[in-house]
Write an enzyme that holds these catalytic residues in place. Structure first.
Site, PDB file in Angstrom:
ATOM      1  N   CYS A  91       0.830  -1.195   0.000  1.00 52.87           N
ATOM      2  CA  CYS A  91       0.000   0.000   0.000  1.00 52.87           C
ATOM      3  C   CYS A  91       0.875   1.259   0.000  1.00 52.87           C
ATOM      4  O   CYS A  91       1.515   1.567  -0.985  1.00 52.87           O
ATOM      5  CB  CYS A  91      -0.982  -0.040   1.178  1.00 52.87           C
ATOM      6  N   HIS A 207      -3.530  -5.663   0.989  1.00 51.70           N
ATOM      7  CA  HIS A 207      -2.839  -5.885   2.258  1.00 51.70           C
ATOM      8  C   HIS A 207      -2.751  -7.373   2.599  1.00 51.70           C
ATOM      9  O   HIS A 207      -3.633  -7.894   3.282  1.00 51.70           O
ATOM     10  CB  HIS A 207      -3.581  -5.174   3.387  1.00 51.70           C
ATOM     11  N   GLU A 209      -0.922  -8.663   4.798  1.00 50.32           N
ATOM     12  CA  GLU A 209      -0.736  -8.822   6.247  1.00 50.32           C
ATOM     13  C   GLU A 209      -2.063  -8.825   7.001  1.00 50.32           C
ATOM     14  O   GLU A 209      -2.117  -9.242   8.149  1.00 50.32           O
ATOM     15  CB  GLU A 209       0.208  -7.727   6.779  1.00 50.32           C
TER      16      GLU A 209
END
Lengths: 236, 735
Positions: A91, A207, A209
């Site tokens: 990002c 994302h 994560e």
């Protein structure tokens, strides 16, 4: 399985807000404790994986990622990338990578000018990278996006080159894998993530994560961290 | 003195209040001192018109660690782990400058949370606007949503839930109520107290400028057309600065460098210093020459009343000031020692050696007048109790009515709103926006936290007392259908001008209702905020006592959401549908009228429902649970089906009430649940154990949404068609 010996760092810029999330994901996926490195540091020990996390570094003032590229630590990140360390920009991290010239192209305002937060489907375009080896070719995965400036742009020549060299790693897609026109932000060629020509620096808007545990709504992101740290960590 | 007369008016005080100040002070205040009284005795800071009613709220409970009076309330979640939470309004700023008004509302409430030493982990908001046909309303809606997102997304605190409603009464005076929730260990809670005589008062964060001066007074007046020019009264937010301030503040707290802290919100430096001194029973002396300024030539009263954002006040032992300064330098933030804690009880302002003002702090805090205003039952109250429901009862085309309800912006999906909010940052959100409550996992704990905000303002308009109670019950029910136990509330009490007896009556009745429900449901009030003067051109908003609820679920893996999960599950209505069409969204859609008797609320039924849901979730009997509220049973069923992407075939008998009431009545204490057919015996036994009435409705499966009532097919639609209507209404309007 033996302990993963890989060394991972998460760079923290003022305004980073996914730094902890990246650390937690690396831990959840591989058991590795990442070190958090403040942007003002000028040197750091050698790492196998360096994450530039999401957030709003320097408040996104001027332009996303435009100020962070001048942070002292970035010289060190570039040095370690030349040495072969894997660098993952998520990002805002992807935005910093394009601003610093480590990846080509630019990330413009979303087509509809609205911030977009939702899960998207992605097709893995190249699973022959250190970041994606645990995925199947053309596998469709689901990850969250949360950005206002994710509209990837590159000129036609650059685009052809990326495609020709297999450097488009993720495209936005439908659940069935069709990609045409699926970018929610207007990104050229529905590009969600690209890699550099040496195959060790990857940036993506979604994302990974945030989807490393089923309880969070998905675990497709976990395989990226596993791919990476197993590639470098000498796991037995 | 004629000069003095002009002055008290200028500071928003009345003659009686000015006389009281003279009596208390035993001398004439100077201009600056009068300015201090003006803001501290304003409704916004001093709660002079509301305090007497707020005392009715139950505030104690085994779960409550910190009740009202501090920066935020605190409730125990698991062992030492606590939630600090509070909700605040930023209505008038959002009316004149929607983006910054909303953004700074979010920023202000976040500071209240980390002022308690808690790390903010979630935001929610309750938004109310006029109706979307109006271009200016769409502009306000767009701006407020962008402002909430802009601040929360940047600072990295997920916006996990909320509510949005539309009614003409909010056209000129929209509401923005922002709630923030943080996590803190019980032994690490900080308070806003200036303890320790000789300790240093340090102002950290942004420099002080002229923005937001008299914001507290602006909040305490009605709005009119000329207020469009009040943009200078609106503060400007810098979420990046606040992110740095948050991290730096938590770092100095963790390092043990601070004894007390407080954010600078309404009335800026004045209220923060005075409140910190007042709570500790100490005095504070500050030197204006030491306040880092953003602009030159500001008058002392401007500095004291500035509402520049992203500032905190910290009380620090002298030996620790250097260490504190170093941390703030690391984060590129100012920190300035501007004063000291004294033992004389006075709030003293100096400039260099010169004393500009000196007033006993308690006069500004504890001696705020407590007004009990005149109240009068409005004529509408009895007049609107009776209504003609013949149009609704005889409507007949229930398919069409269901589609109209699903496309009402009050009921339609708020996806256009929450897709602008980062709801997954922080990797704790396990139930995202769109279900009844948001659920977060808790680090180091098996438990989870459920959060909801709610208020049906048609109910609180037609019957403020019952509506106030229902607002608490609905927010608790939202938490309960997630499998959690409701713990405690915060609130934002938004009303019109309390000087009007009818408005004050609404306030008294609504707070009666909130108090009774909090008592009965054992969800004490831990804090909140009052916002009066929500009027535009003399027309008040509907009374809006918004409730923010925190609940806890023992095992977060057992959380429930509202969507149907698999084909072949049994669908069942928990609770009982009565002949209650009053105050319904369906009647409003057909007639444009807010009228009729508000549905009855029975606390025993409500508690039995929670007990069933909690045990059903814990025993893993249920696949889904959804609050059956606005729009009635047919809408609740459609929402569960649409969200799950699974159709239903339903058939039941209910000959006691009209078809309209069975489908669209809004009887309370109901929920729609679905479960695997193998659990049928256990679920029914559990319902009987808790004496909860129920009606089996049918089964999930297929691509149609069909309801057969008393042997007649009343609704039959392709689910994709209902989904399209529900999902796209707001985004189409906002294109």
């Amino acid at each position: 399985m033996g302990a993963n010996k890989a060394k991972a760092a998460v760079i923290v810029f003022p305004g980073s807000n996914c730094d902890n999330d990246a650390g937690r994901a690396i831990k959840a996926a591989t058991g590795v404790d990442a070190r958090f490195v403040w942007h003002r540091e000028t040197s750091m020990e050698d790492f196998d994986l360096i994450v530039l996390p999401g957030g709003f570094s320097f408040g996104d003032y001027l332009r996303t990622g435009a100020i962070a590229r001048y942070s002292p630590i970035m010289k060190e990140v570039i040095r370690q990338a030349r040495r072969g360390a894997k660098v993952l920009g998520i990002c805002n991290g992807f935005q910093i990578l394009t601003e610093s010239g480590m990846l080509p192209g630019a990330l413009l305002r979303n087509r509809d000018l609205l911030f977009l937060s939702k899960d998207v489907y992605l097709r893995v375009e190249n699973n022959n990278t250190a970041f994606t080896s645990a995925y199947k070719e053309k596998q469709v995965i689901r990850l969250p996006i949360a950005h206002g400036d994710g509209n990837y742009y590159i000129d036609d020549e650059g685009y052809k080159r990326l495609v020709g060299e297999g450097r488009v790693v993720f495209r936005y897609s439908a659940p069935d894998g069709a990609t045409e026109g699926m970018a929610p932000n207007g990104a050229k060629g529905d590009i969600a993530g690209i890699i550099n020509d040496h195959g060790n620096v990857l940036g993506l808007m979604p994302h990974p994560e945030r989807h490393c545990e089923a309880i969070l709504g998905g675990a497709d992101g976990k395989w990226m961290f596993e791919s990476l740290l197993n590639a470098v960590g000498g796991q037995s | 003195m004629s000069d003095a007369q002009n002055l008290w008016k200028e500071h928003g005080l009345t003659k009686e209040e000015y006389d009281k100040i003279l009596a208390l002070l035993k001398r004439q205040p100077n201009y600056l001192e009068l300015a201090l009284f003006g803001v501290m005795w304003s409704e916004h800071c001093g709660y002079k018109n509301s305090k007497a009613q707020l005392r009715k709220f139950p505030v104690k409970g085994a779960q409550v660690v910190q009740g009202p009076g501090e920066n935020a309330g605190v409730v125990r979640l698991d062992g030492k782990l606590c939630a600090a939470f509070k909700m605040e309004s930023h209505n008038h700023p959002s009316a004149v400058e929607p983006y910054q008004g909303a953004a700074t509302g979010v920023g202000g409430i976040i500071r209240d949370i980390f002022a308690m030493g808690a790390r903010p982990v979630a935001s929610l908001d309750s938004l109310r606007f006029g109706t979307l046909e109006d271009a200016h309303t769409r502009q306000l809606f767009r701006g407020v949503v962008a402002g909430v997102g802009g601040y929360g997304n940047c600072i990295g605190i997920p916006t996990v839930g909320g509510e949005v409603s539309f009614h003409p009464s909010y056209k000129g005076n929209p509401l923005l109520n922002a709630m923030c929730v943080g996590l803190v260990d019980e032994d690490k809670i900080f308070k806003g107290q200036a303890v320790g005589v000789g300790n240093i008062v340090v102002l950290v964060g942004a420099r002080t400028g002229r923005d937001g001066i008299k914001g507290a007074s602006f909040a305490s007046e009605e709005l009119s057309e000329s207020d469009r020019d009040k943009r200078p009264n609106v503060q400007v937010g810098d979420p990046f600065m606040e992110k740095l301030l948050l991290e730096a503040s938590l770092e100095v707290l963790e390092a043990g460098l601070v004894v007390g802290l407080q954010d600078l919100g309404a009335a800026g430096l004045t209220s923060s210093t005075v409140e910190m001194a007042g709570r500790a029973g100490n005095g504070i002396t500050i030197d204006l020459n030491k306040v880092p300024m953003r602009e030159k030539g500001m008058e002392p009263w401007e500095t004291m009343l500035s509402e520049s954002q992203e500032r905190m006040l910290m009380v620090v032992e002298p030996s620790k000031v250097n260490a504190l300064t170093k941390v703030f330098e690391k984060w590129d933030l100012n920190s300035a020692a501007i004063g000291t804690v004294t033992d004389d009880g006075n709030f003293t302002i100096t400039r260099g050696g010169e004393t500009l003002a000196s007033v006993p702090a308690e006069l500004l805090t504890d001696k705020v007048p407590v007004n009990i205003r005149e109240q009068r039952e409005p004529a509408y109250f009895k007049a609107l109790k009776t209504a003609d429901f013949s149009k609704l009862k005889g409507y007949g085309d229930w398919n069409e009515l269901l589609e109209r309800l699903l496309s009402s912006p009050n009921i339609a999906s708020k996806r256009w709103v929450y897709e602008q909010y980062d709801c997954t940052v922080g990797v704790n959100t396990v139930v995202r926006p769109g279900s009844d409550a948001a659920v977060l996992r808790l680090p180091g704990s098996k438990k989870g936290m459920a959060l909801a905000v709610d208020c049906n303002t048609r109910y609180t308009y037609l019957d403020p007392q019952r509506g106030g109670a229902i607002a608490v019950a609905e927010s608790a029910r939202n938490v309960a259908v997630s499998g959690a136990k409701p713990l405690a509330i915060t609130n934002c009490l938004n009303f019109g001008n309390p000087e009007k007896p009818e408005i004050y009556w609404q306030f008294v009745k609504a707070t009666d209702g909130v108090a009774s429900a909090c008592e009965a449901l054992n969800t004490p009030v831990t804090g909140g905020n009052v916002s009066f003067y929500n009027e535009y051109d003399g027309q008040a908003i509907q009374p809006s006592p918004t409730i923010g609820m925190v609940g806890v679920i023992d095992d977060v893996e057992k959380r429930l959401t509202s969507s149907f999960k698999r084909e072949g599950d049994i669908v069942l209505l928990v609770g009982e549908s009565l002949e209650e069409l009053g105050a319904s969204e369906a009647h409003y859609i057909l007639t444009g009228k807010d009228e009729g008797e508000v549905p009855v609320l029975d606390f025993d039924k409500e508690k039995a429902l929670y007990a069933f849901l909690s045990e059903g979730a814990d025993k893993e009997l249920l696949s889904s649970a959804h609050d059956c509220a606005d729009g009635g049973l047919a809408v609740a069923l459609a929402e569960s089906a649409i969200q799950g992407g699974i159709g239903v075939t339903l058939a039941w008998e209910d000959k006691n009430i009209s078809v309209a009431a069975a489908l669209f009545g809004e009887s309370q204490s109901r929920a729609v649940v679905s479960f695997n057919s193998k659990h049928k015996g256990s679920v029914e036994a559990l319902l009987k154990k808790h004496s909860v009435p129920f009606t089996p409705l049918g089964q999930t499966g297929g691509e149609n949404f069909s309801i057969n009532l008393n042997g007649a097919l009343v609704i039959s639609r392709a689910l994709t068609e209902l989904a399209r209507v529900w999902d796209t209404t707001i985004s189409e309007i906002m294109k």
